[in-house]
Scaffold this active site. Structure first.
Site, PDB file in Angstrom:
ATOM      1  N   PHE A 146      43.610 -63.509 -14.638  1.00  0.00           N
ATOM      2  CA  PHE A 146      43.251 -64.553 -13.675  1.00  0.00           C
ATOM      3  C   PHE A 146      41.843 -65.025 -13.994  1.00  0.00           C
ATOM      4  O   PHE A 146      40.887 -64.258 -13.909  1.00  0.00           O
ATOM      5  CB  PHE A 146      43.313 -64.084 -12.215  1.00  0.00           C
ATOM      6  CG  PHE A 146      42.945 -65.206 -11.274  1.00  0.00           C
ATOM      7  CD1 PHE A 146      43.903 -66.131 -10.864  1.00  0.00           C
ATOM      8  CD2 PHE A 146      41.633 -65.386 -10.847  1.00  0.00           C
ATOM      9  CE1 PHE A 146      43.554 -67.201 -10.044  1.00  0.00           C
ATOM     10  CE2 PHE A 146      41.289 -66.459 -10.024  1.00  0.00           C
ATOM     11  CZ  PHE A 146      42.253 -67.359  -9.614  1.00  0.00           C
ATOM     12  N   ASP A 233      34.825 -61.910 -18.470  1.00  0.00           N
ATOM     13  CA  ASP A 233      34.858 -62.583 -17.171  1.00  0.00           C
ATOM     14  C   ASP A 233      34.574 -61.524 -16.110  1.00  0.00           C
ATOM     15  O   ASP A 233      35.454 -60.765 -15.712  1.00  0.00           O
ATOM     16  CB  ASP A 233      36.225 -63.238 -16.943  1.00  0.00           C
ATOM     17  CG  ASP A 233      36.313 -63.939 -15.582  1.00  0.00           C
ATOM     18  OD1 ASP A 233      35.439 -63.699 -14.726  1.00  0.00           O
ATOM     19  OD2 ASP A 233      37.269 -64.709 -15.372  1.00  0.00           O
ATOM     20  N   LYS A 274      30.983 -65.816  -7.963  1.00  0.00           N
ATOM     21  CA  LYS A 274      31.174 -65.091  -6.706  1.00  0.00           C
ATOM     22  C   LYS A 274      29.872 -64.472  -6.154  1.00  0.00           C
ATOM     23  O   LYS A 274      29.052 -65.186  -5.593  1.00  0.00           O
ATOM     24  CB  LYS A 274      32.292 -64.061  -6.874  1.00  0.00           C
ATOM     25  CG  LYS A 274      33.642 -64.757  -7.081  1.00  0.00           C
ATOM     26  CD  LYS A 274      34.846 -63.881  -6.849  1.00  0.00           C
ATOM     27  CE  LYS A 274      36.112 -64.736  -6.770  1.00  0.00           C
ATOM     28  NZ  LYS A 274      37.018 -64.598  -7.880  1.00  0.00           N
TER      29      LYS A 274
HETATM   30  C1  LIG Z   1      37.644 -65.747  -8.622  1.00  0.00           C
HETATM   31  C2  LIG Z   1      37.750 -65.615 -10.087  1.00  0.00           C
HETATM   32  C3  LIG Z   1      37.646 -66.738 -10.939  1.00  0.00           C
HETATM   33  C4  LIG Z   1      37.555 -68.150 -10.425  1.00  0.00           C
HETATM   34  O1  LIG Z   1      36.453 -68.382  -9.611  1.00  0.00           O
HETATM   35  P1  LIG Z   1      36.440 -69.645  -8.628  1.00  0.00           P
HETATM   36  O2  LIG Z   1      35.062 -69.649  -8.055  1.00  0.00           O
HETATM   37  O3  LIG Z   1      37.498 -69.393  -7.594  1.00  0.00           O
HETATM   38  O4  LIG Z   1      36.740 -70.841  -9.446  1.00  0.00           O
HETATM   39  C5  LIG Z   1      37.684 -66.516 -12.303  1.00  0.00           C
HETATM   40  N1  LIG Z   1      37.829 -65.287 -12.817  1.00  0.00           N
HETATM   41  C6  LIG Z   1      37.932 -64.193 -12.035  1.00  0.00           C
HETATM   42  C7  LIG Z   1      38.063 -62.839 -12.666  1.00  0.00           C
HETATM   43  C8  LIG Z   1      37.917 -64.316 -10.646  1.00  0.00           C
HETATM   44  O5  LIG Z   1      38.053 -63.239  -9.879  1.00  0.00           O
END
Ligand SMILES: *Cc1c(COP(=O)(O)O)cnc(C)c1O
Length: 426
Positions: A146, A233, A274
């Site tokens: 994701f 990520d 985040k």
């Molecule tokens: C939440 C998340 C995203 C996307 O972030 P948004 O601010 O919702 O666009 C990408 N990668 C990971 C691992 C995430 O948890």
């Protein structure tokens, strides 16, 4: 008193249902206030927040230091665009790059934008530094990933719900199984056009899939060996959530970049979002060293709000909180306690089969199918008992409270969770 202040939860949910796109399926609770590990609904009922806005609120709701930074900056200067310099961005960039041990940062707003930025950076590096022929670069990703919701990102998702009828899809991605070093080795050895490997150190949305301890280090070494960029990520796993500053730091509990981290799986490109703002504001970042970041020249990438003064001031305060309050150490300590207590419960449980995670990013697996509504019903019961959590992938419940939680609060929460599970035992 305005009309809005008198509305009930039911009325407010009806408004969202009627006037908002139905792109989410929220738990039926309407929140109007937050402080630390708690949130309150419009009727005044208090809850422990065990989602933390998908780990954006690691520092706790409405942290006074972060809120103050935001208010002060909002009253001074909010947005200049990058057509001009602003007095907050440079100092923040210096602070952030020192904090994580990289030469440079490219500031963005949301997580998905930062992932997009990393993908563009990786491709440009591949053509201009590695020497891959134009249009030929490939980026390796993992099954169950994701990384956000843009058209390019959903192009390499396995989640049919996220993908279906949003094509045509962006080309140039290769998928391999997660936590499979051999699969990575095979794909790298058999294709000279691979530019990067994009991976989550723990797959959060997929259900807190926690790979082998050696996975990240093996990934880093393989990427080095094949001159492929290792792109981590850490939007969900970073900023102390998993009991270290970054999940790739492994055993290190330092709240800031340290010498020891050199021996851990430092990525070539690090993606943050985040909790970079403590949930106060959308702030994301892509970090890399000069050899990579310098391929981006003026006019080649940008964002109106990226690097704005409020974002810079808020993110700097949010990172200071992580260090000052030893959030990585607290997450590590509480996470170990959480898993050991839940494991004790699970020994005699028929409804919960497994608890997994690292630090305060954990999940339990519910003994039912992905299509069943058991996990959803458990979350509704948890809500009634004063604790908010949400199922991911049907039969998995993620537990990720703010990292400012105390031990006695966590013990209280564990009791709520176990007592609620008991209601569902056969
Ligand atoms: C939440 C998340 C995203 C996307 O972030 P948004 O601010 O919702 O666009 C990408 N990668 C990971 C691992 C995430 O948890």
């Amino acid at each position: 008193m305005s009309v809005l202040e008198k509305m009930s939860s039911t009325e407010i949910m009806a408004l969202e249902n009627k006037y908002g796109a139905h792109n989410y399926h929220p738990l039926p609770v309407v929140l109007s206030r937050g402080e630390g590990v708690f949130v309150w609904d419009v009727e005044g009922k208090k809850y422990f927040d065990f989602l933390s806005a998908y780990s954006a609120v690691n520092q706790g709701h409405c942290h006074p230091k972060i809120v103050n930074a935001m208010i002060n900056q909002a009253q001074t200067l909010t947005l200049t665009s990058r057509a001009f310099y602003n007095d907050q961005l440079g100092p923040y960039e210096q602070y952030l790059t020192n904090y994580f041990g990289f030469d440079k940062v490219l500031p963005m707003n949301t997580g998905a934008e930062a992932v997009e930025t990393a993908l563009k950076l990786c491709r440009k590096w591949a053509y201009e530094v590695k020497g891959i022929q134009e249009q030929e670069a490939l980026i390796v990703v993992c099954d169950g990933n994701f990384h956000g919701r843009t058209t390019t990102i959903i192009s390499f998702s396995n989640d049919e719900n996220a993908r279906k009828n949003f094509g045509p899809y962006t080309a140039g991605f290769v998928k391999i199984p997660y936590n499979d070093v051999e699969a990575l080795q095979t794909v790298l050895a058999n294709n000279a056009n691979i530019a990067g490997f994009l991976v989550e150190p723990i797959q959060g949305e997929a259900g807190v899939f926690t790979p082998d301890d050696s996975y990240m280090m093996n990934v880093k070494n393989l990427c080095n060996q094949y001159n492929v960029l290792f792109i981590a990520d850490e939007i969900q796993t970073g900023i102390a959530r998993t009991g270290s500053l970054l999940a790739v730091c492994g055993d290190c509990t330092c709240e800031k970049h340290c010498e020891k981290q050199e021996t851990y799986a430092t990525p070539d490109i690090l993606i943050l979002g985040k909790a970079l703002s403590g949930g106060a504001y959308p702030v994301s970042a892509v970090l890399a060293n000069n050899a990579i970041m310098n391929v981006i020249k003026p006019g080649q990438h940008g964002s109106t709000f990226g690097g704005n003064p409020i974002a810079a001031a808020v993110a700097k305060a949010a990172l200071e909180v992580v260090e000052e309050e030893y959030l990585a150490q607290n997450a590590r300590f509480l996470g170990n306690l959480f898993r050991s207590k839940l494991n004790e419960y699970i020994k005699t449980s028929s409804i919960a089969t497994l608890v997994r995670g690292r630090g305060l990013l954990n999940a339990i697996v519910i003994n039912d199918t992905e299509e069943s509504d058991t996990a959803w019903n458990i979350c509704v019961a948890l809500k009634d008992n004063g604790l908010l959590a949400k199922p991911t992938h049907g039969n998995i419940i993620r537990f990720a409270p703010p990292l400012v939680m105390t031990e006695s609060q966590l013990l209280e929460c564990i009791a709520i969770i176990c007592n609620t599970l008991k209601q569902f035992e056969k």
